[in-house]
Design a protein around this motif. Sequence first.
Motif, mmCIF file in Angstrom:
data_model
loop_
_atom_site.group_PDB
_atom_site.id
_atom_site.type_symbol
_atom_site.label_atom_id
_atom_site.label_comp_id
_atom_site.label_asym_id
_atom_site.label_seq_id
_atom_site.Cartn_x
_atom_site.Cartn_y
_atom_site.Cartn_z
ATOM 1 N N GLY A 1 20.526 20.326 15.369
ATOM 2 C CA GLY A 1 21.672 21.159 15.019
ATOM 3 C C GLY A 1 21.960 22.240 16.037
ATOM 4 O O GLY A 1 22.838 23.071 15.840
ATOM 5 N N GLU A 2 21.202 22.241 17.148
ATOM 6 C CA GLU A 2 21.406 23.245 18.193
ATOM 7 C C GLU A 2 22.821 23.126 18.752
ATOM 8 O O GLU A 2 23.273 22.055 19.135
ATOM 9 C CB GLU A 2 20.390 23.046 19.317
ATOM 10 N N LEU A 3 23.513 24.256 18.810
ATOM 11 C CA LEU A 3 24.893 24.306 19.286
ATOM 12 C C LEU A 3 24.931 24.229 20.810
ATOM 13 O O LEU A 3 24.265 24.997 21.491
ATOM 14 C CB LEU A 3 25.557 25.599 18.812
ATOM 15 N N PHE A 4 25.709 23.266 21.333
ATOM 16 C CA PHE A 4 25.906 23.165 22.775
ATOM 17 C C PHE A 4 27.183 23.888 23.184
ATOM 18 O O PHE A 4 27.158 24.717 24.074
ATOM 19 C CB PHE A 4 25.985 21.701 23.230
ATOM 20 N N THR A 5 28.298 23.552 22.534
ATOM 21 C CA THR A 5 29.574 24.211 22.830
ATOM 22 C C THR A 5 30.399 24.345 21.558
ATOM 23 O O THR A 5 30.278 23.548 20.633
ATOM 24 C CB THR A 5 30.428 23.431 23.862
ATOM 25 N N ALA A 6 31.245 25.362 21.554
ATOM 26 C CA ALA A 6 32.230 25.573 20.493
ATOM 27 C C ALA A 6 33.526 25.965 21.189
ATOM 28 O O ALA A 6 33.587 26.988 21.856
ATOM 29 C CB ALA A 6 31.774 26.658 19.536
ATOM 30 N N THR A 7 34.538 25.122 21.044
ATOM 31 C CA THR A 7 35.802 25.328 21.730
ATOM 32 C C THR A 7 36.923 25.491 20.716
ATOM 33 O O THR A 7 37.013 24.715 19.763
ATOM 34 C CB THR A 7 36.126 24.112 22.631
ATOM 35 N N ILE A 8 37.774 26.489 20.934
ATOM 36 C CA ILE A 8 38.948 26.665 20.088
ATOM 37 C C ILE A 8 40.039 25.747 20.625
ATOM 38 O O ILE A 8 40.483 25.899 21.763
ATOM 39 C CB ILE A 8 39.420 28.130 20.080
ATOM 40 N N LEU A 9 40.460 24.794 19.807
ATOM 41 C CA LEU A 9 41.508 23.854 20.204
ATOM 42 C C LEU A 9 42.891 24.464 20.009
ATOM 43 O O LEU A 9 43.821 24.153 20.750
ATOM 44 C CB LEU A 9 41.397 22.567 19.386
ATOM 45 N N GLY A 10 43.034 25.296 19.005
ATOM 46 C CA GLY A 10 44.314 25.932 18.725
ATOM 47 C C GLY A 10 44.182 26.927 17.596
ATOM 48 O O GLY A 10 43.283 26.819 16.763
#
Length: 84
Positions: free
Chosen positions: A59-68
Amino acid sequence: MASKTTFVVQGFELKRKRLVPGQRDVAPTQGGALKRAEALATRLPGAAALCIVADEETGELFTATILGTFGEIPEGFAESLLDG
């Protein structure tokens, strides 16, 4: 380590005159997340569509990107994603 991509729609509500995270939903596709976020923002002050990439096992977070984003989102929301 296998990574998994998940598309999430995060809604925001007003509580005590502050925008706070509210309803969260998983979408099957990027386009679906954007459409759901846009629709949700017609009922709430705002919503964001996110792309989350994390390790499937830990469950380790690699990336979190806001799409919109649609409507109002809290100040510092983007930075809060980076902080985990």
